[in-house]
Enzyme design. Structure first.
Site, PDB file in Angstrom:
ATOM      1  N   TYR A  88       0.825  -0.861  -0.505  1.00  0.00           N
ATOM      2  CA  TYR A  88       0.451  -0.501  -0.217  1.00  0.00           C
ATOM      3  C   TYR A  88       1.039   1.429  -0.057  1.00  0.00           C
ATOM      4  O   TYR A  88       0.865   2.099  -0.958  1.00  0.00           O
ATOM      5  CB  TYR A  88      -1.239   0.125   0.868  1.00  0.00           C
ATOM      6  N   LYS A  93       1.065   4.478  -2.631  1.00  0.00           N
ATOM      7  CA  LYS A  93       0.620   6.059  -2.359  1.00  0.00           C
ATOM      8  C   LYS A  93       1.601   6.543  -2.417  1.00  0.00           C
ATOM      9  O   LYS A  93       1.618   7.757  -3.140  1.00  0.00           O
ATOM     10  CB  LYS A  93       0.208   5.655  -0.972  1.00  0.00           C
TER      11      LYS A  93
HETATM   12  P1  NAP Z   1     -13.584   2.124   0.498  1.00  0.00           P
HETATM   13  O1  NAP Z   1     -14.879   3.154   2.175  1.00  0.00           O
HETATM   14  O2  NAP Z   1     -12.861   1.017   1.008  1.00  0.00           O
HETATM   15  O3  NAP Z   1     -13.665   2.756  -0.243  1.00  0.00           O
HETATM   16  C1  NAP Z   1     -13.493   2.013  -1.678  1.00  0.00           C
HETATM   17  C2  NAP Z   1     -13.538   2.200  -2.686  1.00  0.00           C
HETATM   18  O4  NAP Z   1     -13.067   2.307  -4.170  1.00  0.00           O
HETATM   19  C3  NAP Z   1     -14.985   1.372  -3.421  1.00  0.00           C
HETATM   20  O5  NAP Z   1     -16.388   2.904  -4.191  1.00  0.00           O
HETATM   21  C4  NAP Z   1     -14.353   0.866  -4.444  1.00  0.00           C
HETATM   22  O6  NAP Z   1     -16.290   0.073  -5.069  1.00  0.00           O
HETATM   23  C5  NAP Z   1     -13.704   1.392  -5.424  1.00  0.00           C
HETATM   24  N1  NAP Z   1     -12.842   0.504  -5.487  1.00  0.00           N
HETATM   25  C6  NAP Z   1     -12.049  -0.562  -5.315  1.00  0.00           C
HETATM   26  N2  NAP Z   1     -11.599  -0.927  -5.871  1.00  0.00           N
HETATM   27  C7  NAP Z   1     -11.814  -1.343  -7.137  1.00  0.00           C
HETATM   28  C8  NAP Z   1     -11.613  -1.261  -8.528  1.00  0.00           C
HETATM   29  N3  NAP Z   1     -10.398  -2.401  -8.593  1.00  0.00           N
HETATM   30  N4  NAP Z   1     -12.104  -0.557  -9.581  1.00  0.00           N
HETATM   31  C9  NAP Z   1     -13.470   0.390  -9.424  1.00  0.00           C
HETATM   32  N5  NAP Z   1     -13.776   0.428  -7.544  1.00  0.00           N
HETATM   33  C10 NAP Z   1     -12.886   0.488  -7.053  1.00  0.00           C
HETATM   34  O7  NAP Z   1     -12.159   3.470   1.032  1.00  0.00           O
HETATM   35  P2  NAP Z   1     -12.353   5.107   1.375  1.00  0.00           P
HETATM   36  O8  NAP Z   1     -12.047   4.564   2.334  1.00  0.00           O
HETATM   37  O9  NAP Z   1     -13.304   5.453   1.235  1.00  0.00           O
HETATM   38  O10 NAP Z   1     -10.758   4.877   0.379  1.00  0.00           O
HETATM   39  C11 NAP Z   1     -11.049   6.183  -1.239  1.00  0.00           C
HETATM   40  C12 NAP Z   1      -9.305   6.709  -1.003  1.00  0.00           C
HETATM   41  O11 NAP Z   1      -8.812   6.957   0.455  1.00  0.00           O
HETATM   42  C13 NAP Z   1      -8.475   4.884  -1.795  1.00  0.00           C
HETATM   43  O12 NAP Z   1      -7.796   5.384  -2.102  1.00  0.00           O
HETATM   44  C14 NAP Z   1      -7.824   4.778   0.330  1.00  0.00           C
HETATM   45  O13 NAP Z   1      -6.667   4.558   0.145  1.00  0.00           O
HETATM   46  C15 NAP Z   1      -7.846   6.409   0.707  1.00  0.00           C
HETATM   47  N6  NAP Z   1      -7.040   6.596   1.593  1.00  0.00           N
HETATM   48  C16 NAP Z   1      -7.925   6.301   2.756  1.00  0.00           C
HETATM   49  C17 NAP Z   1      -7.851   6.380   4.085  1.00  0.00           C
HETATM   50  C18 NAP Z   1      -9.109   5.860   4.784  1.00  0.00           C
HETATM   51  O14 NAP Z   1      -8.429   5.982   6.270  1.00  0.00           O
HETATM   52  N7  NAP Z   1      -9.897   5.284   4.795  1.00  0.00           N
HETATM   53  C19 NAP Z   1      -6.720   6.863   4.540  1.00  0.00           C
HETATM   54  C20 NAP Z   1      -5.587   7.418   3.774  1.00  0.00           C
HETATM   55  C21 NAP Z   1      -6.462   7.701   2.251  1.00  0.00           C
HETATM   56  P3  NAP Z   1     -16.760  -1.335  -4.861  1.00  0.00           P
HETATM   57  O15 NAP Z   1     -17.414  -1.470  -3.305  1.00  0.00           O
HETATM   58  O16 NAP Z   1     -17.727  -1.554  -5.786  1.00  0.00           O
HETATM   59  O17 NAP Z   1     -15.540  -2.683  -4.538  1.00  0.00           O
END
Ligand code: NAP
Length: 247
Positions: free
Chosen positions: A156, A160
């Protein structure tokens, strides 16, 4: 007039979590919004309904952005549907956390393809159109883990960190065409991704955050909206929205 009236935004992984918050913020500012999902159609449809409640158009497209043809096809579909694409938010991401001793090739490939390669695929697909219109706002969702590293997240963190490096190179190449490229590096944010972390570990994480709370998806979304609506002279930056967990 709203700030993003007549603009079109695509949010990958816009069906839930941070992506949904970004999609709604864009809609609040008047943009027509395309959201993408991989498997969760119900959540995507729910988000689309919320977008429409804000008086703009919504377009939902299923695509696995880790697959070159699907990611590029997604961009093509959005351009075909709306006739343009102004704001690309590369948000889709996954984790497959394991220490290096246990990490498999599949864990490595899945995370790199989904989080990093997808960014190259969508950006390369949208370029001809953004170059032609001499306007583009590309916002890539990285993570503080791409800056600081994290135990059990070598795949990861590499994905990133790669996003941040890609962002700076693309920004240098595209600045003269009025296309800005920036990265946002969230800290721990309250979504299903964080919910996967066991509760006792979540408590330990909280101790590491100077602000002593997790981020809200809306706090990330507002920063994306700022870049899209007011970031005309901001490019090649990584903007930290992390409660101070990495400074
Ligand atoms: P999340 O709740 O797990 O949601 C992930 C989203 O990405 C969902 O809409 C999922 O769709 C979609 N997705 C995953 N794999 C995919 C693929 N191969 N093709 C198309 N869509 C895909 O994640 P989140 O926490 O909102 O994270 C969003 C972004 O922020 C990510 O890049 C994550 O790395 C980053 N981020 C998150 C955090 C945190 O603490 N949450 C911190 C830093 C950065 P489906 O449901 O249809 O699979």
């Amino acid at each position: 007039m709203r700030r993003l009236d007549k603009k079109v935004a695509l949010v990958t992984g816009g069906s839930r979590g941070i992506g949904r918050a970004i999609a709604l913020e864009m809609a609040d500012l008047g943009a027509n919004v395309a959201i993408n999902y991989r498997g969760g159609k119900e959540e995507a449809d729910k988000t689309a309904a919320m977008i429409k409640e804000r008086g703009v158009e919504a377009f939902v497209a299923q695509a696995d952005v880790s697959v070159k043809e699907e990611a590029r096809g997604l961009v093509d579909q959005v351009i075909e549907h709306f006739g343009r694409l102004d704001i690309l938010v590369n948000n889709a991401g996954i984790t497959r956390d394991k220490t290096l001793k246990k990490l498999t090739d599949d864990d490595w490939d899945a995370v790199i393809h989904t989080n990093l390669n997808s960014v190259y695929y969508t950006v390369s697909a949208v370029l001809p159109s953004m170059l032609q219109q001499e306007f583009g706002r590309i916002i890539n969702i990285s993570s503080f883990v791409g800056q600081a590293g994290n135990f059990g997240q070598s795949n990861y963190s590499a994905s990133k960190g790669g996003i941040i490096a890609f962002t700076k190179s693309a920004a240098q190449e595209l600045a003269r065409n009025n296309i800005t490229v920036n990265a946002i590096a969230p800290g721990f944010t309250l979504t299903e991704m964080l919910a996967q972390v066991p509760e006792n570990i979540q408590e330990k994480i909280l101790d590491r955050i100077p602000m002593r709370r997790f981020g809200k998806p809306e706090e990330i979304a507002r920063t994306v909206a700022f870049l899209a609506a007011d970031g005309d002279y901001i490019t090649g930056q990584q903007i930290n929205v992390n409660g101070g967990v990495y400074m």
